[in-house]
Design a protein around this motif. Sequence first.
Motif, PDB file in Angstrom:
ATOM      1  N   ASN A   1       0.803  -1.217   0.000  1.00 45.74           N
ATOM      2  CA  ASN A   1       0.000   0.000   0.000  1.00 45.74           C
ATOM      3  C   ASN A   1       0.839   1.271   0.000  1.00 45.74           C
ATOM      4  O   ASN A   1       0.297   2.376  -0.063  1.00 45.74           O
ATOM      5  CB  ASN A   1      -0.979   0.017   1.181  1.00 45.74           C
TER       6      ASN A   1
ATOM      7  N   VAL B   1      -1.523  10.428  -8.011  1.00 44.65           N
ATOM      8  CA  VAL B   1      -1.364   9.626  -6.804  1.00 44.65           C
ATOM      9  C   VAL B   1      -1.689  10.514  -5.612  1.00 44.65           C
ATOM     10  O   VAL B   1      -1.243  11.667  -5.551  1.00 44.65           O
ATOM     11  CB  VAL B   1       0.073   9.079  -6.689  1.00 44.65           C
TER      12      VAL B   1
ATOM     13  N   LEU C   1      -1.139   4.895  -0.222  1.00 44.38           N
ATOM     14  CA  LEU C   1      -1.324   5.631  -1.469  1.00 44.38           C
ATOM     15  C   LEU C   1      -2.570   5.179  -2.211  1.00 44.38           C
ATOM     16  O   LEU C   1      -3.007   4.035  -2.101  1.00 44.38           O
ATOM     17  CB  LEU C   1      -0.107   5.452  -2.378  1.00 44.38           C
ATOM     18  N   SER C   2      -3.124   6.105  -2.998  1.00 41.85           N
ATOM     19  CA  SER C   2      -4.265   5.816  -3.867  1.00 41.85           C
ATOM     20  C   SER C   2      -3.987   6.398  -5.244  1.00 41.85           C
ATOM     21  O   SER C   2      -3.483   7.520  -5.357  1.00 41.85           O
ATOM     22  CB  SER C   2      -5.558   6.433  -3.309  1.00 41.85           C
ATOM     23  N   CYS C   3      -4.304   5.642  -6.283  1.00 36.47           N
ATOM     24  CA  CYS C   3      -4.163   6.121  -7.659  1.00 36.47           C
ATOM     25  C   CYS C   3      -5.537   6.397  -8.236  1.00 36.47           C
ATOM     26  O   CYS C   3      -6.455   5.587  -8.080  1.00 36.47           O
ATOM     27  CB  CYS C   3      -3.465   5.076  -8.531  1.00 36.47           C
TER      28      CYS C   3
ATOM     29  N   TRP D   1      -2.182  10.822  -1.191  1.00 40.26           N
ATOM     30  CA  TRP D   1      -2.026  10.301   0.156  1.00 40.26           C
ATOM     31  C   TRP D   1      -2.438  11.403   1.120  1.00 40.26           C
ATOM     32  O   TRP D   1      -2.365  12.587   0.820  1.00 40.26           O
ATOM     33  CB  TRP D   1      -0.602   9.820   0.424  1.00 40.26           C
TER      34      TRP D   1
ATOM     35  N   CYS E   1       2.111   2.731  -5.758  1.00 41.45           N
ATOM     36  CA  CYS E   1       1.004   2.938  -6.690  1.00 41.45           C
ATOM     37  C   CYS E   1       1.484   2.615  -8.101  1.00 41.45           C
ATOM     38  O   CYS E   1       2.632   2.927  -8.459  1.00 41.45           O
ATOM     39  CB  CYS E   1       0.494   4.381  -6.648  1.00 41.45           C
TER      40      CYS E   1
ATOM     41  N   HIS F   1     -11.912   4.239  -2.670  1.00 40.75           N
ATOM     42  CA  HIS F   1     -11.007   3.765  -1.627  1.00 40.75           C
ATOM     43  C   HIS F   1     -11.678   3.994  -0.276  1.00 40.75           C
ATOM     44  O   HIS F   1     -12.146   5.099   0.017  1.00 40.75           O
ATOM     45  CB  HIS F   1      -9.681   4.519  -1.692  1.00 40.75           C
TER      46      HIS F   1
END
Length: 409
Positions: free
Chosen positions: A144, A206, A199-201, A208, A147, A286
């Motif tokens: 996690n 990206v 992280l999230s894409c 955070w 990304c 998410h």
Amino acid sequence: MSGDANAAAPARLPREALENILFRLPASDLRRFRRVCKEWRDVISDPIFIKGHLIQGPTAPTHTIVFVPSSKRSTNNNGFLFDERWQLTARFAVGGSETMIGTCNGLLCFLDGLQFAIKIVEPFTGETITLPEPTDLLGWRFANSYCFGFDSTARQYKIVHQGVCAREHRDHLKVLTVGADEDWRTVSIARNNNNSNDLSCDGGAVYWSHREYTSMGPMYARFDLATEEVTSVKCKLVDGQPLFCKHPWWQRRGEPCAIRIKWLAGESDDGYWPRDMDRMKAMAFHTEAISLPRGRLLPKPHALQREHLLLQEANGALYAHKIVSRDAHELEVGYEKLLVEIGNVVQEEPGKSLPSGQFVRVNTSPPSRRRPVATASGEVISSFAYVPTVSPAPLALYLGTRVNCAPAL
């Protein structure tokens, strides 16, 4: 007679017109339409069409991948692919030391904690590329904290890691452009930010979460995959607010269900829910758990996707609860509990080996004979919204001509 025969002959669309129509269709449909006729197969398999569809085609998720880790590194981790109707259609296996980072344009990305490597797989062909992890990291070697995303302006895939530099003992980003960079590059992050490593894409960027000392509320850091600039994005209405999930059985037993959406502001309707419920069918969010019914777990990162709420039961089975209504901070899920049946893991035949991460078609048993799998104690299922690749093609076509890919076995 000849005039009548000519009149009855079906009209053929010009190739350009056919391409413009097919560009509008999701990849899952195009994979089926390759079997319509030779002309359609030639168009859909054309490398120029495949590259163009990455930019112009629909990007809404149509499938779901469920990743089930093993409790032992000596045993394979397993993944399962579910189609538009939530039916199990394929499975795959990877080594026990490999965890799933995410998906992008139909490709799968894994972190191998034993080999200190990252693996990208085209799951329909089994073709693979292996890349090294950054070398100067201080901890945070988790899936996690990575990304896997796509820069549509340059048509390049990038892997991003957010962590702490071992030499400088400060937060930074490590960026690798697949097929272009020989080594990881470093992007500095401001020292006064308290950064998370989750992280999230989404939408070519990206994200955070972090907290600035000058701000009273939570913020997102946003790393643009095209410009590689880091900016702050203020959270909006839905951010950080509990989302209560109502189900009659849970309410009757006094077991609240509340989750939080880690909303990616700037890619949504000003931080609000989509105004049209139909849009939720084509979205994934998410999420993280605040309070769940007894024995349930929230499968990250996409527990809320394709108009369903996914929850892992106490016995390890995963269920998809259909969302029937919603308002700003409340979801109502229906009585029907759709079983995401992942069955017993089938062992490979002796002497038969498949490439790691390659999809294997599954023939599901009749509904009356289905049995949910029980995962190892303490192991949490992950769920990823997924868009298949358009057509079987060399991995180098997606990643760049400088990439040396391992062929399917």
